[in-house]
Design a protein around this motif. Structure first.
Motif, PDB file in Angstrom:
ATOM      1  N   ASP A   1      61.820  30.909  -3.376  1.00  0.00           N
ATOM      2  CA  ASP A   1      62.855  31.485  -4.239  1.00  0.00           C
ATOM      3  C   ASP A   1      62.365  32.857  -4.690  1.00  0.00           C
ATOM      4  O   ASP A   1      62.012  33.073  -5.846  1.00  0.00           O
ATOM      5  CB  ASP A   1      63.120  30.563  -5.430  1.00  0.00           C
ATOM      6  N   SER A   2      62.337  33.799  -3.743  1.00  0.00           N
ATOM      7  CA  SER A   2      61.748  35.111  -4.002  1.00  0.00           C
ATOM      8  C   SER A   2      62.707  36.078  -4.668  1.00  0.00           C
ATOM      9  O   SER A   2      62.293  37.118  -5.168  1.00  0.00           O
ATOM     10  CB  SER A   2      61.265  35.729  -2.681  1.00  0.00           C
ATOM     11  N   GLY A   3      64.012  35.769  -4.653  1.00  0.00           N
ATOM     12  CA  GLY A   3      64.982  36.669  -5.261  1.00  0.00           C
ATOM     13  C   GLY A   3      65.320  37.870  -4.406  1.00  0.00           C
ATOM     14  O   GLY A   3      65.880  38.848  -4.913  1.00  0.00           O
ATOM     15  N   GLN A   4      65.024  37.832  -3.110  1.00  0.00           N
ATOM     16  CA  GLN A   4      65.318  38.941  -2.206  1.00  0.00           C
ATOM     17  C   GLN A   4      66.139  38.432  -1.034  1.00  0.00           C
ATOM     18  O   GLN A   4      65.780  37.433  -0.403  1.00  0.00           O
ATOM     19  CB  GLN A   4      64.029  39.600  -1.708  1.00  0.00           C
ATOM     20  N   ILE A   5      67.236  39.125  -0.746  1.00  0.00           N
ATOM     21  CA  ILE A   5      68.161  38.711   0.315  1.00  0.00           C
ATOM     22  C   ILE A   5      68.402  39.894   1.240  1.00  0.00           C
ATOM     23  O   ILE A   5      68.550  41.037   0.789  1.00  0.00           O
ATOM     24  CB  ILE A   5      69.499  38.216  -0.278  1.00  0.00           C
ATOM     25  N   SER A   6      68.447  39.605   2.542  1.00  0.00           N
ATOM     26  CA  SER A   6      68.734  40.625   3.547  1.00  0.00           C
ATOM     27  C   SER A   6      70.042  40.275   4.244  1.00  0.00           C
ATOM     28  O   SER A   6      70.266  39.118   4.616  1.00  0.00           O
ATOM     29  CB  SER A   6      67.587  40.704   4.563  1.00  0.00           C
ATOM     30  N   VAL A   7      70.906  41.271   4.408  1.00  0.00           N
ATOM     31  CA  VAL A   7      72.202  41.081   5.065  1.00  0.00           C
ATOM     32  C   VAL A   7      72.283  42.049   6.243  1.00  0.00           C
ATOM     33  O   VAL A   7      72.133  43.263   6.064  1.00  0.00           O
ATOM     34  CB  VAL A   7      73.375  41.323   4.099  1.00  0.00           C
ATOM     35  N   ASP A   8      72.504  41.529   7.440  1.00  0.00           N
ATOM     36  CA  ASP A   8      72.674  42.337   8.650  1.00  0.00           C
ATOM     37  C   ASP A   8      74.120  42.222   9.111  1.00  0.00           C
ATOM     38  O   ASP A   8      74.644  41.109   9.251  1.00  0.00           O
ATOM     39  CB  ASP A   8      71.727  41.873   9.762  1.00  0.00           C
ATOM     40  N   VAL A   9      74.747  43.355   9.381  1.00  0.00           N
ATOM     41  CA  VAL A   9      76.157  43.402   9.765  1.00  0.00           C
ATOM     42  C   VAL A   9      76.274  44.024  11.144  1.00  0.00           C
ATOM     43  O   VAL A   9      75.664  45.065  11.427  1.00  0.00           O
ATOM     44  CB  VAL A   9      76.978  44.226   8.745  1.00  0.00           C
ATOM     45  N   LYS A  10      77.044  43.378  12.014  1.00  0.00           N
ATOM     46  CA  LYS A  10      77.328  43.898  13.342  1.00  0.00           C
ATOM     47  C   LYS A  10      78.837  43.975  13.536  1.00  0.00           C
ATOM     48  O   LYS A  10      79.545  42.969  13.394  1.00  0.00           O
ATOM     49  CB  LYS A  10      76.714  42.996  14.426  1.00  0.00           C
TER      50      LYS A  10
END
Length: 483
Positions: free
Chosen positions: A5-14
């Motif tokens: 539960d690091s509190g960091q999210i990555s979003v990749d969009v194509k």
């Protein structure tokens, strides 16, 4: 490894291939508005476009890095926020969006193992591979707990194909290589000379104008000259518009298509078992087969290595005790406290709802060296009392109450010291929590059962040892010839 539960999210969009930068930016802006509506979100960093592997621009891609509020200031975990973001981003048409954790451990796992679930389909024909990849993707989507299923054959790039009329090419005395060379010069150009520009040699490249290269009609008007005869390109070949694969992957000299998936809500092992059970029913053409990789394969390899480490740890513990007691029998008796501790390991994981992960396995190895301490203290004092002249049963009865206090003191101090780690307090503590949980469970159960089990096992082995010694003495006496 357990999710953090690091509190960091990555979003990749194509976006679809060929999407202009402005349209990609509009989608990213809409996704940013959706993200800002989530109360746990603190900051959002958005990037639109980028450069490809070989230097080309990728106007159809975008990324977003999201940082949540500190763990103490939010009510939901990172995984729960990711699930809400996935649900809200499904309403954005035309975009393929992947939401994942960007903690240090997850990035490291992706770097070495790729996606959590990775299925490779090997064969020769790209059309068959594309069809199989679609079927496998549909099956994986139907398994509970899978998220963001995709495959490497989904999106292709538009291409203009040149289909040769080989008989006509041969009639003009040409080869397909010569015709292809003409189009290569027209599209990529050919260096015909160099000029000196201030001491720097600059290539002069002969090629068609950008307007002609983007016009199929201009390409069809080209002529091939051979032996003084000009042949129009339209008589030698025809142009066809189609869609080609983005990339052709190969592994062990065989073409391969990949199906990827993330997971949430269930442990990776159970999801993988369900996927394998369903894919086992999928009929495959001759020459095509399925292999499994990703983090599941990495976890299986890690467990195999940890099993060897556990066996080596048990061997070393036995060797140390054998040297200390100067006996092979009493250390074996003490080792019976380890199987008892395994019951505590299972019970602790069931009570806390945690899966048996790599960190939990490391905790088992640690526990195997800790739980024997109580049995060592008890057996050593029993042997001391026997040396003082007490009978075996009397020594066992006296050793239990005398050694109860030091056994409880050493066990409780270890248990209480591990409680904060087992609670998983703080961001990123979820990795160490299973390790502390199994040590606490195994030590707690072993401490109390050791006081009952080890005296019984000691008695059995002592009787067995006495019988062996007596039998050896009787055989020795029979072999002695009377004078």
């Amino acid at each position: 490894m357990p999710a953090q539960d690091s509190g960091q999210i990555s979003v990749d969009v194509k976006m679809p291939i060929g999407t202009i930068l402005a349209d990609t930016g509009a989608v990213m802006a809409r996704l940013g508005e959706v993200t800002q509506q989530i109360p746990e979100v603190d900051t959002v960093l958005t990037s639109v476009g980028g450069r490809g592997m070989f230097g080309g621009s990728q106007t159809e891609s975008g990324s977003m890095n999201i940082r949540l509020k500190p763990k103490g200031e939010r009510k939901r975990s990172t995984d729960q926020v990711m699930e809400e973001l996935r649900a809200k981003s499904r309403n954005i048409p035309g975009a393929t969006i992947r939401v994942s954790s960007s903690s240090g451990m997850s990035i490291l796992s992706r770097a070495f193992s790729g996606r959590a679930i990775e299925i490779s389909i090997k064969g020769d024909d790209l059309g068959v591979l594309k069809n199989l990849a679609g079927q496998v993707s549909d099956i994986v989507k139907g398994v509970e707990g899978t998220r963001q299923v995709s495959n490497s054959m989904e999106a292709g790039r538009p291409e203009l194909r040149l289909v040769f009329e080989r008989e006509k090419v041969a009639q003009y005395g040409l080869t397909t290589a010569q015709v292809s060379q003409l189009l290569k010069v027209a599209g990529d150009g050919q260096v015909v000379s160099t000029v000196d520009a201030g001491g720097t040699a600059v290539d002069l490249r002969l090629m068609l104008s950008p307007e002609a290269r983007s016009n199929t009609g201009a390409l069809e008007s080209l002529f091939i000259t051979q032996g003084g005869v000009q042949a129009p390109l339209t008589q030698l070949a025809r142009f066809e518009e189609g869609e080609g694969p983005n990339v052709i992957n190969r592994a062990s000299q065989s073409r391969v298509a990949y199906v990827y998936s993330d997971y949430a809500g269930r442990d990776l092992g159970s999801i993988q078992k369900d996927i394998q059970a369903k894919l086992a029913q999928l009929p495959l053409p001759a020459g095509y087969f399925i292999q499994y990789g990703g983090q599941q394969q990495d976890m299986a390899e890690s467990f195999s290595s940890l099993v060897m480490a556990l066996l080596l740890a048990l061997l070393l513990v036995y060797m140390v005790m054998a040297g200390q007691f100067e006996s092979l029998l009493y250390p074996f008796c003490i080792m019976f406290s380890i199987p008892v501790a395994a019951a505590g390991v299972v019970l602790s994981l069931l009570l806390t709802g945690r899966a048996f992960s790599v960190s939990a396995f490391i905790g088992v190895i640690m526990m195997s060296g800790i739980v024997v301490n109580n049995a060592i203290v008890l057996v050593d004092y029993i042997n001391t009392l026997k040396k003082r002249g007490l009978a075996r049963d009397e020594a066992i009865i006296q050793a239990g109450p005398v050694r109860l206090r030091p056994i409880l003191m050493t066990a409780l101090t270890t248990l209480f010291a591990l409680v904060p780690l087992a609670l998983g307090i703080g961001e990123g503590a979820e990795t160490q929590a299973p390790m502390a949980t199994v040590v606490i469970g195994g030590l707690f159960v072993s401490t109390f059962l050791t006081l009952v089990l080890i005296p019984v096992v000691y008695t059995l082995f002592d009787d067995l040892g006495g019988k062996i010694v007596n039998r050896s003495l009787r055989r020795a006496n029979k072999d002695v010839t009377p004078a």
